[in-house]
Design a protein around this motif. Structure first.
Motif, short mmCIF file in Angstrom:
data_model
loop_
_atom_site.label_atom_id
_atom_site.label_comp_id
_atom_site.label_asym_id
_atom_site.label_seq_id
_atom_site.Cartn_x
_atom_site.Cartn_y
_atom_site.Cartn_z
N LEU A 8 0.84 -1.18 0.00
CA LEU A 8 0.00 0.00 0.00
C LEU A 8 0.88 1.24 0.00
CD1 LEU A 8 -2.78 1.38 0.24
CD2 LEU A 8 -2.55 1.17 2.73
N ILE A 10 0.63 5.47 0.02
CA ILE A 10 -0.18 6.66 0.20
C ILE A 10 0.68 7.84 -0.23
CG2 ILE A 10 -1.43 8.09 1.85
CD1 ILE A 10 -1.79 5.52 3.55
N LEU A 21 -4.08 9.77 7.22
CA LEU A 21 -4.68 8.59 6.59
C LEU A 21 -3.88 7.34 6.95
CD1 LEU A 21 -6.74 7.24 4.72
CD2 LEU A 21 -5.24 7.87 2.79
N ALA A 22 -2.56 7.43 6.89
CA ALA A 22 -1.71 6.27 7.20
C ALA A 22 -1.90 5.83 8.65
CB ALA A 22 -0.25 6.60 6.93
N ASP A 24 -4.55 6.45 10.57
CA ASP A 24 -5.91 5.91 10.69
C ASP A 24 -5.97 4.49 10.15
OD1 ASP A 24 -6.77 8.31 11.79
OD2 ASP A 24 -7.81 9.00 9.97
N TYR A 25 -5.30 4.24 9.04
CA TYR A 25 -5.25 2.89 8.47
C TYR A 25 -4.56 1.93 9.43
CZ TYR A 25 -4.17 -0.99 5.38
OH TYR A 25 -4.07 -2.25 4.83
N TYR A 28 -6.92 1.12 12.19
CA TYR A 28 -7.94 0.19 11.68
C TYR A 28 -7.38 -1.23 11.61
CZ TYR A 28 -10.89 -2.24 8.32
OH TYR A 28 -11.67 -3.18 7.69
N GLN A 29 -6.20 -1.37 11.04
CA GLN A 29 -5.59 -2.69 10.91
C GLN A 29 -5.28 -3.29 12.29
OE1 GLN A 29 -6.48 -3.80 8.14
NE2 GLN A 29 -4.54 -4.34 7.15
N VAL A 103 3.61 -0.06 4.89
CA VAL A 103 2.84 0.95 4.16
C VAL A 103 3.79 2.11 3.88
CG1 VAL A 103 0.93 2.59 4.27
CG2 VAL A 103 0.65 0.29 5.23
#
Length: 127
Positions: A8, A10, A21-22, A24-25, A28-29, A103
Motif C-alpha cells: 500500500l 499513500i 490517513l496512514a 488511521d489505516y 484500523y488494521q 505501508v
C-alpha cells in the motif's frame, strides 16, 4: 518467478492528509489484529534536526505506529533516490518477516519512481 507482493502506497501533495490517513489505516488494521509499520517517502524527514517545515511525525505518532527512514542522516550527509529504493526494499522484507504490513507514505515522487521503476546508476558527485 513470483511477482512481488503489493504494498500500500499513500502518496500526494504536501498537507493533503497522507500521514493522518496512514495512521488511521494503521489503527484500523490494529483493530483487526494486523500490525502496520510506515516507511516514510520524504526527502526531508530523513534528516536529523530538520523538524520544522518537514511535517515529520511527532514522537507520539511514532510511538503509536513504527516509522522508518526518519532521522537517518545528518544534514551534512547526502541521501539519494537509489539509496531510498535499496533501503525501502530491505525494510519491506524485514517488516513482512516480522509479520507486519509495510505501508509507504509520503510525497517525494522521485523516491516512489525509483522504487517502482528503478533508477540508472549515475556517477558520484564531486564534492
Amino acid at each position: 518467478m513470483k511477482s512481488p507482493e503489493p504494498v500500500l502506497c499513500i502518496a500526494g501533495p504536501t498537507a493533503s492528509g497522507k500521514s493522518k490517513l496512514a495512521l488511521d489505516y494503521a489503527a484500523y488494521q490494529a483493530g483487526r489484529g494486523v500490525s502496520v509499520e510506515l516507511i516514510c517517502v520524504d526527502s526531508a524527514t530523513i534528516y536529523k534536526g530538520m523538524d520544522i517545515g518537514t511535517a515529520k511525525p511527532s514522537a507520539i505518532e511514532q510511538a503509536v505506529c513504527p516509522h522508518h527512514l526518519i532521522d537517518i542522516r545528518d544534514p551534512s550527509e547526502s541521501y539519494n533516490a537509489g539509496e531510498f529504493a535499496r533501503d525501502t526494499t530491505r525494510l519491506i522484507d524485514e517488516i513482512r518477516a516480522r509479520g507486519a504490513e509495510p505501508v509507504l507514505v509520503g510525497g517525494t515522487m522521485l523516491y516512489f519512481k525509483a522504487l517502482i521503476h528503478g533508477i540508472d546508476d549515475l556517477p558520484t558527485a564531486d564534492l
